[in-house]
Design a protein around this motif. Structure first.
Motif, short mmCIF file in Angstrom:
data_model
loop_
_atom_site.label_atom_id
_atom_site.label_comp_id
_atom_site.label_asym_id
_atom_site.label_seq_id
_atom_site.Cartn_x
_atom_site.Cartn_y
_atom_site.Cartn_z
N ASP A 71 59.22 111.36 18.77
CA ASP A 71 60.45 111.17 18.00
C ASP A 71 60.93 109.73 18.09
OD1 ASP A 71 60.31 113.86 17.45
OD2 ASP A 71 61.65 114.44 19.08
N TYR A 72 61.25 109.15 16.92
CA TYR A 72 61.59 107.73 16.87
C TYR A 72 62.84 107.46 16.04
CZ TYR A 72 56.81 107.71 18.54
OH TYR A 72 55.67 107.97 19.26
N GLY A 73 63.66 108.50 15.83
CA GLY A 73 64.91 108.30 15.12
C GLY A 73 65.83 107.37 15.89
N GLN A 74 66.68 106.64 15.17
CA GLN A 74 67.61 105.71 15.81
C GLN A 74 69.05 106.11 15.50
OE1 GLN A 74 65.82 102.26 13.81
NE2 GLN A 74 65.23 101.44 15.81
N LYS A 75 69.98 105.66 16.34
CA LYS A 75 71.39 105.93 16.09
C LYS A 75 71.83 105.25 14.80
CE LYS A 75 72.74 106.51 20.92
NZ LYS A 75 73.61 106.02 22.03
N ALA A 76 72.60 105.96 14.01
CA ALA A 76 72.97 105.47 12.68
C ALA A 76 73.73 104.15 12.73
CB ALA A 76 73.80 106.52 11.95
N ASP A 77 74.43 103.88 13.82
CA ASP A 77 75.23 102.66 13.91
C ASP A 77 74.53 101.55 14.69
OD1 ASP A 77 75.33 103.77 16.42
OD2 ASP A 77 77.53 103.70 16.60
N LEU A 78 73.22 101.68 14.89
CA LEU A 78 72.48 100.68 15.66
C LEU A 78 72.58 99.30 15.02
CD1 LEU A 78 70.54 99.97 18.00
CD2 LEU A 78 68.63 100.63 16.49
N TYR A 79 72.41 99.25 13.70
CA TYR A 79 72.52 98.00 12.95
C TYR A 79 73.43 98.23 11.74
CZ TYR A 79 68.34 96.78 15.68
OH TYR A 79 67.45 96.54 16.71
N HIS A 85 69.18 95.03 6.91
CA HIS A 85 69.05 95.84 8.13
C HIS A 85 68.40 97.18 7.80
CE1 HIS A 85 72.48 93.07 8.78
NE2 HIS A 85 71.93 92.93 9.98
N PHE A 86 67.78 97.77 8.79
CA PHE A 86 67.12 99.06 8.60
C PHE A 86 67.23 99.87 9.88
CE2 PHE A 86 63.59 102.05 8.82
CZ PHE A 86 63.65 102.64 7.55
N VAL A 87 67.63 101.13 9.71
CA VAL A 87 67.72 102.06 10.83
C VAL A 87 66.93 103.31 10.47
CG1 VAL A 87 69.27 103.58 12.14
CG2 VAL A 87 69.95 101.22 11.66
N ARG A 88 66.00 103.67 11.34
CA ARG A 88 65.18 104.86 11.11
C ARG A 88 66.04 106.13 11.16
NH1 ARG A 88 61.85 101.92 14.59
NH2 ARG A 88 62.31 103.26 16.40
N GLY A 89 65.85 106.96 10.17
CA GLY A 89 66.61 108.20 10.07
C GLY A 89 67.86 108.06 9.23
N ARG A 90 68.37 106.83 9.09
CA ARG A 90 69.55 106.58 8.27
C ARG A 90 69.18 106.05 6.89
NH1 ARG A 90 73.20 101.52 9.75
NH2 ARG A 90 71.49 100.54 8.60
N VAL A 208 56.46 97.17 20.03
CA VAL A 208 56.58 95.73 19.81
C VAL A 208 57.44 95.44 18.58
CG1 VAL A 208 55.33 93.57 19.52
CG2 VAL A 208 54.32 95.38 20.88
N CYS A 209 57.27 96.22 17.52
CA CYS A 209 58.10 96.01 16.32
C CYS A 209 59.57 96.19 16.65
CB CYS A 209 57.68 96.97 15.21
SG CYS A 209 56.22 96.45 14.30
N ASP A 210 59.89 97.20 17.42
CA ASP A 210 61.29 97.43 17.79
C ASP A 210 61.83 96.32 18.68
OD1 ASP A 210 61.15 99.71 16.31
OD2 ASP A 210 61.26 101.11 17.99
N GLU A 211 60.99 95.84 19.56
CA GLU A 211 61.37 94.75 20.46
C GLU A 211 61.68 93.48 19.66
OE1 GLU A 211 58.70 91.77 23.14
OE2 GLU A 211 58.40 93.91 23.53
N VAL A 212 60.82 93.15 18.70
CA VAL A 212 61.02 91.93 17.90
C VAL A 212 62.18 92.11 16.92
CG1 VAL A 212 59.93 90.37 16.23
CG2 VAL A 212 58.61 91.24 18.17
N THR A 213 62.32 93.30 16.36
CA THR A 213 63.44 93.56 15.44
C THR A 213 64.78 93.40 16.16
OG1 THR A 213 62.15 95.09 14.09
CG2 THR A 213 64.54 95.30 13.96
N ALA A 214 64.86 93.86 17.41
CA ALA A 214 66.10 93.77 18.18
C ALA A 214 66.56 92.32 18.36
CB ALA A 214 65.93 94.44 19.53
#
Length: 628
Positions: A71-79, A85-90, A208-214
């Motif tokens: 599971d790789y969904g992200q919190k809707a308010d992450l970005y 910006h892009f948030v997985r699941g939102r 790595v993608c999540d690390e660089v995106t952050a």
């Protein structure tokens, strides 16, 4: 001797729909699913994808940790809730890619194999390192199985991913899974590890993608699950004596690709990339498997497809032109189609131009760093490669660019800096659809004129047991070579499409159809035109369809079998990308009057369009107008 004047083509009759003006495209053509059509965000909660076929693959996974994350969904308010910006699941990735590819030329990564070779020049990477501790006692040599490094040397693969993201500036990176199918892994006796190879490669890329995106959320990075061609071909015989021999069939390819897709998605990939396609039948099996997976799960996941033209002929290894390749796979509704490998950018120019002119979705290229030198290496510098790709940008042919063999993060960086100076390719306007068939070459039916200059599609009927006594005798005798000569002569005489019918009570129709089609697609003089697969039994049609790398016509289906079976047949044909002849029959029998013909054809059309979502341009009606 005076020359004969050139035949003048007679214009086709015009209808009201011919005058409908094209409209600007707002996005690439959409797949048939509700999730795709409604831009439903992928939840990335893969543990809830519990179809029995997916569960069965997971149950035999070789992963040591059976409680691995899916599971790789992200919190809707992450970005922030706005592009870029892009948030997985939102957010809808389909919408995001459309905005990205229409605002600038996006960057793919470069070669994985080249980077592994470069690493091995600076560090020890021999048989021992390939095996690692886990495969220390493996039964055969595994050096060269680059995909297994995702398991045994994950820091190497993750380091390569990171370089492409940080140095190259890639928006998307491909997973280290080019050979991660059961079919390709058989060379190393590692078929049982296919799921794990895909899962681990995708998981490493996801991290790595999540690390660089952050570090810079205004430039989100995405994982493209790389699906290679396998080391077998559905269209090419490995035997010089028997052109009907194959070392793999369509169903075997579908099974292998399906398992790969499950592993890639469970590992967290965003996009599925069917790449380096040198045999379009393999690609059709891959997109069929992907379509089945997306139907079973109900999620929307963008599909990219990349073909490989092997030399300056501009054809794939199995003989198709770039246009025919696209016509054969466009039913899968890819978001992006393009070319990669085999050639350097300079050699790809005419083929990229032609593809850019016909493709309805986004277009990409990731070429080699020139042609290989005498030692098998690649000599183009980053600046050379950037300059070679410049012509694509100047002409507005691309939406995404990267590199293949010989390219490295500095190459991608140089190409990116060049691409930043230019605008991306504009999606072509959407006009009325036309039936677009293919053999080795493509054929737009509405644009065809026959040898008399008439706007008719000539269908050669002499490879039809009911249409040729000679063909029937040859088929009954098993003389396929001479039967193939009949097909060749029909093409020479002006047939645009070759009808193939082997219906006879004394003949095994399934076996005969399979063998004839398998031989026919190895004969360029025959297979350059599309086929019409003609049978009274649907299983015979399907037997031939699974060996066609092009886009054929199926003749025929009807409501005679009942609405439920009609929908089942039509759905299968849509998934395989075939056009279809629909007979004016229903449960009551053959339509005899004008009113009955119209009623049955209208009912068939409404079912095909509204329930099957069959492309309207791929429907041909046969209202039973018989010869006297």
């Amino acid at each position: 001797m005076t020359e004969k004047p050139a035949k003048k083509n007679i214009p086709r009759m015009q209808f009201e729909y011919d005058s409908i003006p094209p409209k600007p495209a707002v996005e690439p053509p959409l797949p048939v699913s509700d999730a795709a059509r409604n831009h439903v965000p992928n939840p990335y909660i893969n543990s809830k994808l519990v179809h029995e076929k997916i569960a069965e693959i997971r149950s035999r996974a070789s992963n040591p940790d059976k409680g691995f994350n899916m599971d790789y969904g992200q919190k809707a308010d992450l970005y922030p809730a706005s592009y870029p910006h892009f948030v997985r699941g939102r957010d809808s990735l389909r919408e995001h890619i459309t905005k990205l590819f229409t605002s600038r030329i996006a960057m793919y990564d470069g070669a994985m194999g080249t980077m592994i070779q470069n690493y091995s020049k600076r560090n020890k990477l021999e048989e021992e390192e390939y095996r690692g501790d886990r495969f220390k006692e493996w039964s055969c040599n595994v050096k060269g199985n680059n995909d297994m490094l995702s398991i045994t040397q994950p820091h190497v693969i993750q380091g390569i991913y990171r370089e492409y993201l940080e140095i190259g500036g890639s928006d998307l990176i491909g997973t280290n899974t080019f050979s991660s199918t059961t079919i390709a892994q058989a060379d190393y006796e590692m078929e049982a590890y296919a799921y794990e190879l895909n899962y681990e490669s995708a998981r490493l890329a996801r991290e790595v993608c999540d690390e660089v995106t952050a570090k810079d959320p205004t430039k989100p990075r995405f994982v493209a699950g790389a699906i290679g061609p396998t080391n077998r071909t559905g269209s090419i015989s490995p035997s010089v004596e028997d052109p009907s021999v194959r070392n793999v069939d369509f169903d075997e390819l579908v099974e292998a690709y399906f398992e790969q897709v499950v592993g890639l998605v469970d590992g967290g990939c965003d996009i599925l990339m069917v790449e380096t396609i040198f045999d379009t039948l393999n690609a059709k099996a891959a997109v069929y498997a992907i379509g089945e997976f997306l139907e079973m799960t109900g999620i929307d996941m963008p599909l990219f497809i990349s073909g490989t033209l092997v030399d300056q002929s501009g054809r794939t290894l199995s003989g198709q032109t770039g246009e025919a390749f696209y016509a054969s796979i466009r039913h899968s509704k890819p978001m992006c189609v393009g070319l990669n490998c085999a050639l350097g950018a300079n050699h790809m120019v005419p083929f990229v131009e032609r593809l850019s002119k016909c493709v309805e979705c986004f277009v990409h290229v990731y070429s080699n760093a020139g042609l290989p030198n005498a030692m098998g290496g690649y000599d183009e510098t980053p600046d050379d490669m950037a300059e070679g790709n410049k012509v694509f940008f100047e002409n507005g042919w691309l939406n995404m660019v990267g590199g293949c063999c010989g390219s490295t993060p500095p190459h991608i960086k140089a190409i990116r800096e060049m691409a930043e100076k230019f605008e991306p390719r504009k999606l072509p306007d959407v006009g009325r659809p036309k039936m677009w068939l293919s053999g080795l070459e493509d054929l737009v039916v509405d644009d065809v004129h026959n040898h008399l200059g008439l706007p008719f599609l000539n269908v050669g009927e002499r490879c039809n047991i009911a249409g040729s006594i000679r063909f029937k005798k040859l088929m009954m005798a098993g003389d396929y070579a001479t039967a193939m000569d009949i097909a060749k002569h029909q093409v020479e005489d002006g047939a645009h499409v070759i009808d193939i019918n082997v219906d006879d009570g004394m003949l095994d129709g399934v076996a005969a159809m399979q063998k004839f089609v398998k031989i026919a697609i190895t004969e360029p003089e025959v297979s350059k035109v599309p086929f019409m697969l003609d049978a009274s039994k649907f299983e015979i049609v399907m037997a031939g369809l699974k060996w066609c790398q092009g886009k054929p016509i199926v003749n025929s289906i009807s409501l005679k079998v009942g609405e439920e079976k009609f929908i089942e047949h039509a759905t299968l044909l849509r998934k395989h990308g075939a056009a279809v002849v629909v007979m004016a029959f229903d449960e009551e029998g053959q339509a005899a009057t004008e009113d009955e013909k119209v009623r049955i054809c209208k009912r068939s059309y409404d079912i095909l369009i509204n329930k099957v979502r069959f492309p309207p341009e791929d429907i041909i009606f046969d209202p039973n107008v018989l010869t006297i």
